[in-house]
Enzyme design. Structure first.
Site, PDB file in Angstrom:
ATOM      1  CD  GLU A  19      -1.404  -2.341   2.028  1.00  0.00           C
ATOM      2  OE1 GLU A  19      -2.210  -3.022   2.673  1.00  0.00           O
ATOM      3  OE2 GLU A  19      -0.175  -2.609   1.967  1.00  0.00           O
TER       4      GLU A  19
ATOM      5  CB  CYS B  47      -0.869  -0.875   5.413  1.00  0.00           C
ATOM      6  SG  CYS B  47       0.517  -1.979   5.167  1.00  0.00           S
TER       7      CYS B  47
ATOM      8  CD  GLU C  39      11.965 -36.150  -0.101  1.00  0.00           C
ATOM      9  OE1 GLU C  39      13.038 -36.716  -0.336  1.00  0.00           O
ATOM     10  OE2 GLU C  39      11.236 -35.673  -0.992  1.00  0.00           O
TER      11      GLU C  39
END
Length: 355
Positions: A53, A85, A266
């Site tokens: 913004e 903002c 993993e």
């Protein structure tokens, strides 16, 4: 397409110019004058820089007064590394604000209410592309840590390696390509030093032909043992982070600092068991190959289950056929149904009912 959707699409395009991996979400803003002319555009360039913004207001200058701001995310109302903002919008004299995604974090919410109290016309307009832009960040914000997907590739009888330790390849080429697409989607891949030493993986996202994809995750090794000088992890297109700890929550805390919002686990059963015991597994992606091993390393470590009544239950979210294998996507029973990164895997699979 409505004019609101058009302007929000423009805001999304601007937002995508920002860093994909950052502690803050990607946000875009478009300022539109009453006659429909775009007078300013901006996007967030990363932590510590002006918000979207503010950047759009700077581009518009005095023409921001009386304009409508179209923003992908609700303007913030708190003072962090940069001012709120909402204050910038009020000082610029913006007449109206249309935002797509409500602010999910408690510390920054309240921007729409503040603007409304100040006399600004505020509207929340659902916009799929804006939500997709911040979905990973919003999910991590709600969890207070990155979203963790535990990936398993095992035999029909739940083994990830044969009795002699061989594990390449239990799953099919199709499943491996599917998993590599997920690697390219997440922010970080995590393995333990045991897996790193035993398998010497590269942990890169690759095509079926072995070429590295353009988007690569942060590669993370957890544990105190050193990696050999010639380890494949010491090379490659993306950084490697060696975290000398066994605490899953500490791992995730550090990964947040590196901008990670999605994590693919993993590692072997030991690391996965530690994350599960810590309550840090949000999704399980299991590739089941039509092979029987009978013995060898189990896919899941000892979870301390003494009786069936104490066994953790999971809820099946999706099942698909990937080549000769079956891919199961599950979440812990009672978990929210918010889809994780695995829900965006390429639809190259066939339904189990097709045959």
């Amino acid at each position: 397409m409505t004019s609101t959707d058009h302007y929000l699409d423009r805001a999304v395009a601007r937002a995508r110019l920002g860093p994909a991996r950052d502690r803050n979400p990607r946000v875009g803003c478009v300022l539109v004058a009453p006659d429909g002319e775009i007078v300013g555009e901006g996007h967030h360039r990363g932590a510590g820089t002006p918000h979207a913004e503010v950047a759009a207001i700077a581009a518009a200058g005095g023409r921001a007064r009386g304009a409508t701001a179209y923003v992908t995310l609700e303007p913030c109302a708190h003072h962090g590394r940069t001012p709120p903002c909402t204050q910038a919008l009020l000082e610029a004299g913006v007449a109206a604000v249309v935002y797509a995604v409500p602010e999910p974090t408690a510390s920054a919410t309240g921007g729409a209410a503040r603007l409304t109290r100040a006399g600004v016309a505020v509207e929340q307009h659902p916009h799929a592309a804006s939500y997709a832009l911040v979905a990973d960040w919003a999910r991590a914000a709600a969890l207070g840590r990155p979203h963790v997907t535990w990936k398993i590739a095992g035999s029909l009888d739940g083994r990830v390696a044969a009795a002699d330790g061989t594990s390449r390849w239990i799953s099919s080429p199709e499943s491996r390509a599917d998993a590599h697409a997920l690697r390219a989607r997440v922010d970080a891949i995590v393995v333990g030093t045991g897996t790193a030493l035993a398998d010497d993986p590269a942990l890169t996202a690759r095509t079926p032909e072995g070429h590295e994809l353009a988007t690569q995750p942060l590669r993370v090794v957890v544990g105190r043992r050193e990696l050999p000088a010639g380890a494949r992890l010491r090379g490659g297109p993306s950084p490697v982070l060696h975290l000398r700890t066994h605490d899953p929550r500490e791992v995730l805390r550090v990964l947040v600092e590196h901008g990670a919002r999605t994590v693919l686990l993993e590692g072997g059963p030991t690391l996965a068991g530690a994350f599960w015991a810590a309550g840090c597994v949000d999704e399980v992606l299991s590739y089941v190959a039509p092979v029987l091993l009978g013995s060898g390393a189990p896919a899941v470590p000892d979870l301390g289950v003494g009786t069936l009544a104490d066994a953790p239950r999971l809820r099946l979210v999706d099942v698909a056929r990937v080549g000769p294998d079956v891919r199961l996507r599950l979440v812990p029973a009672g978990a929210a149904s918010e889809p994780g990164p695995a829900s965006l895997l390429p639809t190259t699979t066939r339904s189990l009912q097709e045959d």
